[in-house]
Design a protein around this motif. Structure first.
Motif, PDB file in Angstrom:
ATOM      1  N   ALA A 391      29.671   1.379   8.385  1.00  5.66           N
ATOM      2  CA  ALA A 391      29.343   2.647   9.051  1.00  5.66           C
ATOM      3  C   ALA A 391      30.425   3.674   8.750  1.00  5.66           C
ATOM      4  O   ALA A 391      31.547   3.335   8.353  1.00  5.66           O
ATOM      5  CB  ALA A 391      29.230   2.437  10.561  1.00  5.66           C
ATOM      6  N   ALA A 392      30.072   4.942   8.940  1.00 10.24           N
ATOM      7  CA  ALA A 392      31.031   6.044   8.876  1.00 10.24           C
ATOM      8  C   ALA A 392      31.449   6.371  10.297  1.00 10.24           C
ATOM      9  O   ALA A 392      30.627   6.771  11.123  1.00 10.24           O
ATOM     10  CB  ALA A 392      30.395   7.261   8.216  1.00 10.24           C
ATOM     11  N   VAL A 393      32.749   6.199  10.611  1.00  9.81           N
ATOM     12  CA  VAL A 393      33.248   6.319  11.975  1.00  9.81           C
ATOM     13  C   VAL A 393      34.319   7.404  12.021  1.00  9.81           C
ATOM     14  O   VAL A 393      35.233   7.414  11.186  1.00  9.81           O
ATOM     15  CB  VAL A 393      33.849   4.984  12.468  1.00  9.81           C
ATOM     16  N   SER A 394      34.220   8.298  12.996  1.00  7.43           N
ATOM     17  CA  SER A 394      35.242   9.344  13.100  1.00  7.43           C
ATOM     18  C   SER A 394      35.515   9.691  14.557  1.00  7.43           C
ATOM     19  O   SER A 394      34.607   9.703  15.390  1.00  7.43           O
ATOM     20  CB  SER A 394      34.816  10.607  12.342  1.00  7.43           C
ATOM     21  N   PHE A 395      36.792   9.943  14.845  1.00  5.28           N
ATOM     22  CA  PHE A 395      37.255  10.416  16.144  1.00  5.28           C
ATOM     23  C   PHE A 395      38.090  11.668  15.904  1.00  5.28           C
ATOM     24  O   PHE A 395      39.067  11.633  15.156  1.00  5.28           O
ATOM     25  CB  PHE A 395      38.107   9.358  16.847  1.00  5.28           C
ATOM     26  N   THR A 396      37.716  12.773  16.540  1.00  9.08           N
ATOM     27  CA  THR A 396      38.415  14.035  16.348  1.00  9.08           C
ATOM     28  C   THR A 396      38.670  14.679  17.703  1.00  9.08           C
ATOM     29  O   THR A 396      37.762  14.775  18.531  1.00  9.08           O
ATOM     30  CB  THR A 396      37.593  15.001  15.475  1.00  9.08           C
ATOM     31  N   LEU A 414      43.257  -0.896  18.856  1.00 10.19           N
ATOM     32  CA  LEU A 414      42.448   0.321  18.909  1.00 10.19           C
ATOM     33  C   LEU A 414      41.298   0.323  17.911  1.00 10.19           C
ATOM     34  O   LEU A 414      40.152   0.555  18.275  1.00 10.19           O
ATOM     35  CB  LEU A 414      43.339   1.539  18.673  1.00 10.19           C
ATOM     36  N   PHE A 415      41.597   0.086  16.637  1.00 11.24           N
ATOM     37  CA  PHE A 415      40.587   0.289  15.605  1.00 11.24           C
ATOM     38  C   PHE A 415      40.461  -0.959  14.728  1.00 11.24           C
ATOM     39  O   PHE A 415      41.425  -1.402  14.113  1.00 11.24           O
ATOM     40  CB  PHE A 415      40.950   1.497  14.733  1.00 11.24           C
ATOM     41  N   ARG A 416      39.235  -1.486  14.699  1.00 12.78           N
ATOM     42  CA  ARG A 416      38.974  -2.656  13.860  1.00 12.78           C
ATOM     43  C   ARG A 416      37.667  -2.436  13.104  1.00 12.78           C
ATOM     44  O   ARG A 416      36.599  -2.322  13.707  1.00 12.78           O
ATOM     45  CB  ARG A 416      38.889  -3.920  14.703  1.00 12.78           C
ATOM     46  N   THR A 417      37.746  -2.344  11.803  1.00 11.88           N
ATOM     47  CA  THR A 417      36.563  -2.310  10.941  1.00 11.88           C
ATOM     48  C   THR A 417      36.703  -3.450   9.939  1.00 11.88           C
ATOM     49  O   THR A 417      37.775  -3.652   9.364  1.00 11.88           O
ATOM     50  CB  THR A 417      36.429  -0.969  10.200  1.00 11.88           C
ATOM     51  N   ASN A 420      34.088  -3.585   3.831  1.00 12.19           N
ATOM     52  CA  ASN A 420      34.679  -2.721   2.808  1.00 12.19           C
ATOM     53  C   ASN A 420      33.986  -1.367   2.708  1.00 12.19           C
ATOM     54  O   ASN A 420      34.586  -0.380   2.298  1.00 12.19           O
ATOM     55  CB  ASN A 420      34.640  -3.416   1.445  1.00 12.19           C
ATOM     56  N   GLY A 421      32.725  -1.291   3.067  1.00 11.56           N
ATOM     57  CA  GLY A 421      32.002  -0.021   2.978  1.00 11.56           C
ATOM     58  C   GLY A 421      32.233   0.915   4.138  1.00 11.56           C
ATOM     59  O   GLY A 421      31.689   2.020   4.163  1.00 11.56           O
ATOM     60  N   CYS A 422      33.027   0.513   5.125  1.00 12.34           N
ATOM     61  CA  CYS A 422      33.286   1.361   6.289  1.00 12.34           C
ATOM     62  C   CYS A 422      34.238   2.507   5.938  1.00 12.34           C
ATOM     63  O   CYS A 422      35.078   2.384   5.036  1.00 12.34           O
ATOM     64  CB  CYS A 422      33.914   0.539   7.413  1.00 12.34           C
ATOM     65  N   SER A 423      34.117   3.596   6.664  1.00  9.78           N
ATOM     66  CA  SER A 423      35.124   4.655   6.604  1.00  9.78           C
ATOM     67  C   SER A 423      35.545   4.980   8.028  1.00  9.78           C
ATOM     68  O   SER A 423      34.701   5.094   8.921  1.00  9.78           O
ATOM     69  CB  SER A 423      34.572   5.907   5.924  1.00  9.78           C
ATOM     70  N   LEU A 424      36.845   5.103   8.247  1.00 10.46           N
ATOM     71  CA  LEU A 424      37.405   5.407   9.561  1.00 10.46           C
ATOM     72  C   LEU A 424      38.270   6.653   9.447  1.00 10.46           C
ATOM     73  O   LEU A 424      39.200   6.699   8.640  1.00 10.46           O
ATOM     74  CB  LEU A 424      38.238   4.232  10.073  1.00 10.46           C
ATOM     75  N   VAL A 425      37.950   7.668  10.253  1.00 13.92           N
ATOM     76  CA  VAL A 425      38.700   8.916  10.278  1.00 13.92           C
ATOM     77  C   VAL A 425      39.183   9.155  11.709  1.00 13.92           C
ATOM     78  O   VAL A 425      38.380   9.121  12.649  1.00 13.92           O
ATOM     79  CB  VAL A 425      37.836  10.105   9.813  1.00 13.92           C
ATOM     80  N   VAL A 426      40.493   9.379  11.884  1.00 14.00           N
ATOM     81  CA  VAL A 426      41.067   9.697  13.191  1.00 14.00           C
ATOM     82  C   VAL A 426      41.961  10.917  13.005  1.00 14.00           C
ATOM     83  O   VAL A 426      42.972  10.847  12.293  1.00 14.00           O
ATOM     84  CB  VAL A 426      41.875   8.523  13.770  1.00 14.00           C
ATOM     85  N   LYS A 427      41.580  12.039  13.640  1.00 18.39           N
ATOM     86  CA  LYS A 427      42.314  13.289  13.447  1.00 18.39           C
ATOM     87  C   LYS A 427      42.557  13.987  14.782  1.00 18.39           C
ATOM     88  O   LYS A 427      41.690  14.003  15.647  1.00 18.39           O
ATOM     89  CB  LYS A 427      41.531  14.242  12.533  1.00 18.39           C
ATOM     90  N   GLY A 454      37.825  -1.154   4.448  1.00 17.42           N
ATOM     91  CA  GLY A 454      37.210   0.150   4.246  1.00 17.42           C
ATOM     92  C   GLY A 454      38.273   1.219   4.101  1.00 17.42           C
ATOM     93  O   GLY A 454      39.480   0.959   4.086  1.00 17.42           O
ATOM     94  N   SER A 455      37.833   2.465   4.009  1.00 17.14           N
ATOM     95  CA  SER A 455      38.768   3.579   3.839  1.00 17.14           C
ATOM     96  C   SER A 455      39.273   4.056   5.193  1.00 17.14           C
ATOM     97  O   SER A 455      38.576   3.974   6.201  1.00 17.14           O
ATOM     98  CB  SER A 455      38.081   4.734   3.102  1.00 17.14           C
TER      99      SER A 455
END
Length: 515
Positions: A391-396, A414-417, A420-427, A454-455
């Motif tokens: 999945a594409a996951v983001s927290f902003t 806090l964050f566990r993915t 390999n196809g996952c993306s995690l963005v925390v900004k 993942g990324s």
């Protein structure tokens, strides 16, 4: 909006060379030397505050008794003509200048002054103020489904009000200036507008508001109504507006799309219960402007759960809600179900205890995306995010206070993915008091487990008073993940996370409701 400033220092440099001399030796030599004038101020910074104030700061000059500041308007370090204002005998550092014009470029220059020594040369800095903010927030009593009354200080000059979407333009009359109020009609219901109060080309204030709900297309639910029976009888895609009150839903098996919206943001209705999806396809579950509570005769486990591999929950939206008192998770899929998008915005999520699950918990199945913005998570969660599907996951712009605080081996931080196809963005997120102080081993309270895949993309995150946050994967290098800073919360034990740290306010870190 973040302001960027250019800092140009006109500094006379002195070169001191001594073979094998220590730093302290050089300092002593500088302090003991005589010069015919003071050094110029260095590291000059201009920081715009409260739209039209500026805080000037600089490195203290050795031997200076005070400073002179000259301010020039509509200028970019040219310093031509006469200054708008001169401030003599300044001893405060930093020094704040208030009441400037909005949306205006300024240059300031600073020099050091002392007794029995010539003043320094000037050091310059330029900046631009933000638009003014004299428009008041819009209370519900100034709203209808199709109109708004906007207010500002009586007598303050304005020429026009511009509303978007729609580029609606309202010419401000002399009577409206005297009253400090104007009513604009013919708006769309249940629509979020941005209004700008203009004086010529300059903005004097801006405010967002949402017109009220036109019940013409929705069914009203009133206090005392049977919410379960209403949902059972509803048609696919039905929209409901809950006027007020408390409702006991219990564990409700959802089989169709539904939208539930609280009518008043000042008195949100409360639903006690949770939603499950079994052998069904549900296109949309929209929960807006509600208090969602798991506190029933038996505390509910998870707010939203899919319980069967055949379940297909395509879109979930949680907006403007207060969610609290669930035993395990916020959302939960341990059945191999299909999920589409999960969107959370402008929510407060408190006391998700995590006694048997993680906060946002997807263990297999499929999931398209998780998007979380402008939300506060507090006081609970065993682990926070557990995403064992692609999945594409983001927290902003989220604030995390005492999260991942359950003291057992299933606390994976806090964050566990795990795909390999996952993306995690925390900004632009803020973390305080995460983890367990008495147990700082293993994965308890860590930012991310060593098996995260993942990324990953992290930017402008801050943390303070966190336990074991940099264990496991980030034990050695976390400098690009988050920066340590005390947010100075106002009253966190009672749920008030208002910031006092000016840097975090300036850079707009965490949930915007606390700036």
């Amino acid at each position: 909006m973040k302001n960027k400033f250019k800092n140009i220092a006109l500094i006379c440099g002195v070169s001191l060379m001594a073979f094998a001399a220590s730093c302290s030796d050089l300092d002593d030599e500088i302090k003991s030397s005589s010069y015919d004038r003071l050094f110029s101020p260095t590291a000059v910074e201009a920081r715009v505050q409260n739209k039209t104030n500026v805080r000037l700061g600089w490195t203290k000059v050795l031997g200076a008794d005070s400073y002179v500041i000259e301010l020039f308007a509509n200028d970019s370090l040219q310093f031509e003509g006469s200054p708008v204002t001169t401030y003599n005998e300044v001893t405060d550092n930093p020094y704040t200048i208030t009441g400037l014009d909005g949306e205006t470029k300024y240059s300031a220059r600073i020099k050091a002054v002392g007794e029995k020594i010539s003043e320094s040369k000037w050091t310059g800095v330029f900046f631009k103020t933000d638009a003014e903010q004299i428009l008041q927030s819009v209370p519900e009593e100034d709203l209808t489904a199709f109109s708004v009354t906007l207010r500002w200080p009586a007598g303050a000059t304005a020429t026009e009000i511009i509303l978007n979407p729609g580029n609606i333009r309202h010419t401000v009359t002399a009577a409206e200036i005297t009253a400090g109020a104007a009513t604009i009609e013919d708006l769309l219901s249940e629509t979020t507008y941005t209004a700008k109060l203009m004086n010529g080309e300059k903005t004097r204030g801006s405010v967002n508001f949402t017109t009220l709900i036109d019940l013409g297309g929705a069914t009203a639910i009133k206090e005392g109504d049977d919410l379960q029976a209403i949902l059972n009888e509803a048609e696919e895609g039905a929209a409901f507006v809950i006027m007020s009150g408390e409702f006991t839903l219990g564990e409700y098996a959802l089989t169709k799309s539904v939208s539930l919206t609280g009518y008043s943001s000042n008195a949100k209705p409360t639903i006690h219960g949770r939603f499950t999806v079994g052998d069904a396809t549900v296109a949309n579950l929209v929960l807006n402007n509600l208090i969602l509570s798991g506190a029933t005769e038996k505390m509910q486990n998870n707010l939203i759960e899919t319980t069967n591999a055949a379940a297909n929950l395509q879109n979930v939206e949680l907006t403007g809600c207060e969610i609290r008192d669930f035993a395990n998770a916020l959302v939960y899929n341990n059945a191999g179900s299909t999920w589409g998008t999960l969107k959370i915005d402008n929510c407060i999520i408190d006391r998700i205890l995590g006694s048997g699950g993680d906060g946002i918990d997807f263990r297999g199945g499929s999931l398209s995306s998780i998007t979380v913005t402008n939300t506060t998570f507090s006081n609970g969660f065993r682990a926070f995010l557990r995403c064992q599907t692609t999945a594409a996951v983001s927290f902003t712009n989220c604030t995390f206070y005492r999260v991942a605080i359950v003291d057992n081996s299933n606390n994976s931080g806090l964050f566990r993915t795990t795909q390999n196809g996952c993306s995690l963005v925390v900004k632009k997120c803020l973390f305080y008091g995460t983890g367990v102080e008495s147990n700082q081993t293993g994965n308890i309270g860590v930012w991310a487990r060593t098996d995260i895949k993942g990324s990953e993309e992290y930017a402008d995150n801050y943390y303070y008073n966190c336990f074991n946050l940099w264990g496991a994967k980030y034990a050695d290098n976390h400098s690009n993940v988050a920066t340590e800073a005390n947010p100075g919360f106002k009253d966190p034990e009672n749920g008030d996370y208002t910031l006092s740290n000016e840097d975090l306010i300036f850079h707009q870190i965490g949930d915007p409701r606390w700036y």
